[in-house]
Design a protein around this motif. Structure first.
Motif, mmCIF file in Angstrom:
data_model
loop_
_atom_site.group_PDB
_atom_site.id
_atom_site.type_symbol
_atom_site.label_atom_id
_atom_site.label_comp_id
_atom_site.label_asym_id
_atom_site.label_seq_id
_atom_site.Cartn_x
_atom_site.Cartn_y
_atom_site.Cartn_z
ATOM 1 N N TYR B 82 30.108 -22.579 -9.492
ATOM 2 C CA TYR B 82 30.118 -21.397 -9.553
ATOM 3 C C TYR B 82 31.097 -20.310 -8.906
ATOM 4 C CZ TYR B 82 29.269 -21.158 -4.308
ATOM 5 O OH TYR B 82 29.674 -21.251 -3.014
ATOM 6 N N THR B 341 22.216 -14.886 -4.156
ATOM 7 C CA THR B 341 23.389 -14.639 -3.630
ATOM 8 C C THR B 341 23.976 -13.126 -4.474
ATOM 9 O OG1 THR B 341 24.038 -16.556 -2.621
ATOM 10 C CG2 THR B 341 25.839 -14.898 -2.811
ATOM 11 N N ASP B 344 26.814 -13.961 -7.523
ATOM 12 C CA ASP B 344 27.037 -15.497 -7.725
ATOM 13 C C ASP B 344 26.504 -15.625 -9.211
ATOM 14 O OD1 ASP B 344 28.273 -15.698 -5.278
ATOM 15 O OD2 ASP B 344 27.013 -17.394 -4.862
ATOM 16 N N THR B 346 26.569 -19.074 -12.086
ATOM 17 C CA THR B 346 27.014 -20.597 -12.149
ATOM 18 C C THR B 346 27.724 -20.886 -13.510
ATOM 19 O OG1 THR B 346 25.107 -21.412 -13.797
ATOM 20 C CG2 THR B 346 24.818 -21.252 -11.027
ATOM 21 N N ASP B 413 29.684 -15.914 5.875
ATOM 22 C CA ASP B 413 29.597 -17.313 5.426
ATOM 23 C C ASP B 413 30.848 -17.867 4.801
ATOM 24 O OD1 ASP B 413 26.721 -18.491 5.783
ATOM 25 O OD2 ASP B 413 26.214 -16.162 5.058
ATOM 26 N N ILE B 423 25.256 -11.984 3.156
ATOM 27 C CA ILE B 423 24.526 -12.690 2.064
ATOM 28 C C ILE B 423 22.917 -12.856 2.710
ATOM 29 C CG2 ILE B 423 24.466 -14.407 0.509
ATOM 30 C CD1 ILE B 423 27.588 -14.465 0.186
ATOM 31 N N PRO B 424 22.793 -13.696 3.826
ATOM 32 C CA PRO B 424 21.532 -13.876 4.041
ATOM 33 C C PRO B 424 20.589 -12.505 4.143
ATOM 34 C CG PRO B 424 23.050 -15.212 5.217
ATOM 35 C CD PRO B 424 23.694 -14.103 4.474
ATOM 36 N N GLN B 427 19.666 -11.450 0.738
ATOM 37 C CA GLN B 427 18.611 -12.301 0.445
ATOM 38 C C GLN B 427 17.381 -11.870 0.923
ATOM 39 O OE1 GLN B 427 20.848 -15.807 1.608
ATOM 40 N NE2 GLN B 427 21.080 -16.527 -0.674
#
Lengths: 89, 545
Positions: B82, B341, B344, B346, B413, B423-424, B427
């Protein structure tokens, strides 16, 4: 107690200095140091050319990262907490 | 889209070979880390918490299919499958090995990409409207100007070692989607009374620990004078910008110290000496660059579909944007799946976007400052086919501009500068907003999160900003309200004491619910906030904390 950590030169991965002066990706293989011995060993690591970039001391409590930077070092040890990393293909 | 000429190719090739040699000398010990660090940073290679990070430049956010496919290959072959799009419309790879970076740069060069000037105290990648050349409200396409600035600033010997990094934004539409008020220099394309296009020039904007909005120093700059005027600004900054204090080195501090009027006067004085010289842009050169940015045409314009499969209409409503060419639309590809995230993507998703850009998008895609992607030119009759493919790829989240479309820096992170995770938090907020069914009822709102005061996540200019701080080893989060990015740019204000991370999502949800209770009819979140003031939301933030 203290341990010495750094990033590996070739790929940047997190490494810890062992009692034998080698570097390991496992914290449980790190040498635990105290006081002047920690500073002396760090100076030695900084002076060496080798696989480690930017060595520095971290606090260790109960075999885990401790002190005020415990979360940063825990994330360095176990990886991002975002749940979206994947292992290399 | 601009195509490299022989000079561009040679420039990038030479830099890769130079860096390949530098990497080899670092690996065998001929270079120390202190010697090597500035060299790797000049090639976009940072050392973060877990690994090296490679930041790849996406010039003014423009991408084509082969470039997207190359990014997919790099993610798959050299990373962990990613990449991460940033607020500066670049892409970062979080896990490359140093030994592989020269090969990665080789792959990038084959598709006319590089990582030059993505770090260091130089002129960074230019930001432009991600809908440039497509937007219905456009005055003039900003991309040719961004490209001219890119060419002028690349390896510019006078401006390679500025007091600090330097960011330029160009916006060519009525709505500012490039952020000209929060860049070191912001250029807004305008028309004068004679109907000629030129630039308003703004200076001294920026975020970080000292957020400032740019101030206008010129109402109208003729296009031929663009490079000489930019040079004059940079020379005043280079001469007087503070090099003694890292935190006071950006141009915003100089502009504030001198005052915008005096800064403008000094710029004009410097400019008077150089404006008639070699930096004057010939009309033929402007025309040559413009020719790379043709507007797509449609032979038989079809209307926007009014029906389709379940979910399609909602996606059109949130993620489609009006196009300046009848029969075309622009669409936002959200990189904000609920609980995911932000930014992000892939390797497989990059390949799919490449396919869609090539087959249905005139071979163009854009990266946005909101960490999303855009297909700027899609025929209306192809919209449902594109949506079908995005659904299958997990890229059809219909939330552009909603409370789940959260911007976030990488935070603790990944980032070695961060104090707290971001990020968390993003989320958790997006998951709770979704669970409460609030996104659609609330409508347009911006939520942006940072893990440190450097503010890569732009929390200062979010309607609701979240800033992570570290207090004796524990993460706390300050909430800011009232910031905005764009025509009505403003800096948000801190509401009160920091919250524990687990309390942040609930606090944000209560703010959104308060808005729903007190808003006037058809009033946007930011308008309600400005009408009633931040204090009206304070109780909702702290009621349960």
């Amino acid at each position: 107690m203290k341990a010495i950590t750094a990033n590996r030169l070739t790929d940047g991965r997190v490494i810890y200095r062992t009692a034998e002066g080698q570097w390991s990706s496992r914290l449980d293989e790190a040498e635990h140091l105290d006081g002047d011995a920690a500073e002396a060993r760090l100076a030695q690591a900084e002076a060496e050319f080798g696989i480690a970039v930017g060595p520095y001391l971290i606090d260790i409590e109960d075999e885990r990262p401790g002190g005020q930077k415990w979360r940063r070092e825990a994330i360095r040890l176990t990886g991002p907490t975002t749940g979206s990393t994947r292992e290399p293909a | 889209m601009y195509k490299y000429d022989a000079y561009d190719h040679a420039l990038v090739r030479e830099r890769i070979e130079e860096f390949r040699d530098q990497v080899a000398r670092r690996l065998d010990g001929r270079l120390t880390e202190d010697q090597f660090k500035p060299l790797r940073l000049m090639n976009g290679v940072y050392l973060q918490l877990h690994a090296y990070m490679l930041r790849v430049a996406i010039p003014y956010g423009t991408l084509n299919g082969p470039q997207l496919r190359t990014l997919a290959h790099i993610a798959r072959r050299y990373d962990r499958g990613y990449g991460h799009f940033t607020t500066r419309t670049n892409i970062q790879f979080n896990w490359p090995a140093l030994v592989d970076v020269p090969d990665i740069l080789d792959h990038l060069a084959k598709v006319e990409m590089h990582a030059i000037q993505t770090s260091g105290n130089c002129i960074r990648n230019v930001t432009a409207d991600p809908f440039a050349g497509a937007a219905a409200d456009e005055i003039e396409d900003s991309r040719p100007w961004a490209e001219i600035i890119r060419q002028w600033s690349t390896f510019h010997p006078e401006f390679t070692f500025l007091p600090r990094k330097f960011k330029i934004a160009v916006n060519g539409a009525r709505d500012d989607r490039a952020g000209i008020r929060v860049h070191d220099i912001g250029l807004q394309i305008v028309k004068n009374e004679a109907g000629e296009t030129g630039f308003e020039v703004w200076v001294g904007g920026g975020q970080g620990r000292t957020p400032r909005l740019a101030q206008k120093i010129r109402d109208f700059l003729e296009p031929r004078d663009l490079l000489s005027y930019l040079t004059a600004i940079l020379r005043v900054y280079n001469q007087h910008g503070r090099r003694d204090n890292l935190y006071k080195a950006r141009i915003k501090i100089l502009v504030e110290a001198l005052g915008a009027e005096e800064f403008g006067r000094q710029t004009e004085e410097e400019w008077a000496d150089i404006r008639e010289g070699e930096l004057e842009l010939p009309a033929a050169e402007i025309a040559r660059i413009r020719a790379f940015f043709d507007r797509p045409s449609v032979s038989k314009a079809q209307p926007v579909p009014v029906s389709g499969k379940p979910g399609f209409a909602g996606w059109l409503r949130r993620n489609r944007r009006a196009h300046q060419v009848e029969g075309l639309s622009s669409v936002v590809i959200s990189l904000k799946p609920v609980g995911g995230t932000p930014g992000d993507i892939t390797d497989d998703q990059l390949d799919i976007v490449a396919d869609l850009a090539e087959r249905y998008g005139f071979d163009e895609a854009r990266a946005t400052p909101d960490q999303n992607l855009v297909l700027p030119h899609v025929r209306n009759e192809d919209l449902e086919t594109v949506w079908d493919a995005l659904v299958a790829a997990g890229l059809a989240t219909a939330n552009a501009g909603l409370a789940t479309d959260i911007v976030s820096c990488p935070g603790l992170d990944y980032c070695s500068l961060a104090n707290a995770r971001s990020i968390p938090i993003a989320q958790a907020i997006s998951s709770l907003v979704e669970a409460e069914g609030l996104a659609e009822p609330v409508g347009d709102v911006t939520i942006k999160i940072d893990g440190c005061i450097n503010a890569c996540g732009h929390h200062h200019v979010a309607h609701i900003g979240v800033l992570g701080v570290d207090k004796r080893g524990e993460e706390f989060y300050q909430i800011t309200l009232g910031g905005a990015f764009g025509n009505d740019a403003s800096i948000g204000g801190i509401v009160g004491k920091g919250l524990a991370g687990e309390d942040v999502p609930g606090a944000i949800v209560r703010v959104l619910k308060t808005y729903l209770e007190i808003r006037d009819e058809n009033e946007r979140f930011i308008d309600t906030l400005r009408r009633v003031g931040a204090d009206a939301f304070k109780e909702s933030i702290y009621v349960a904390a």
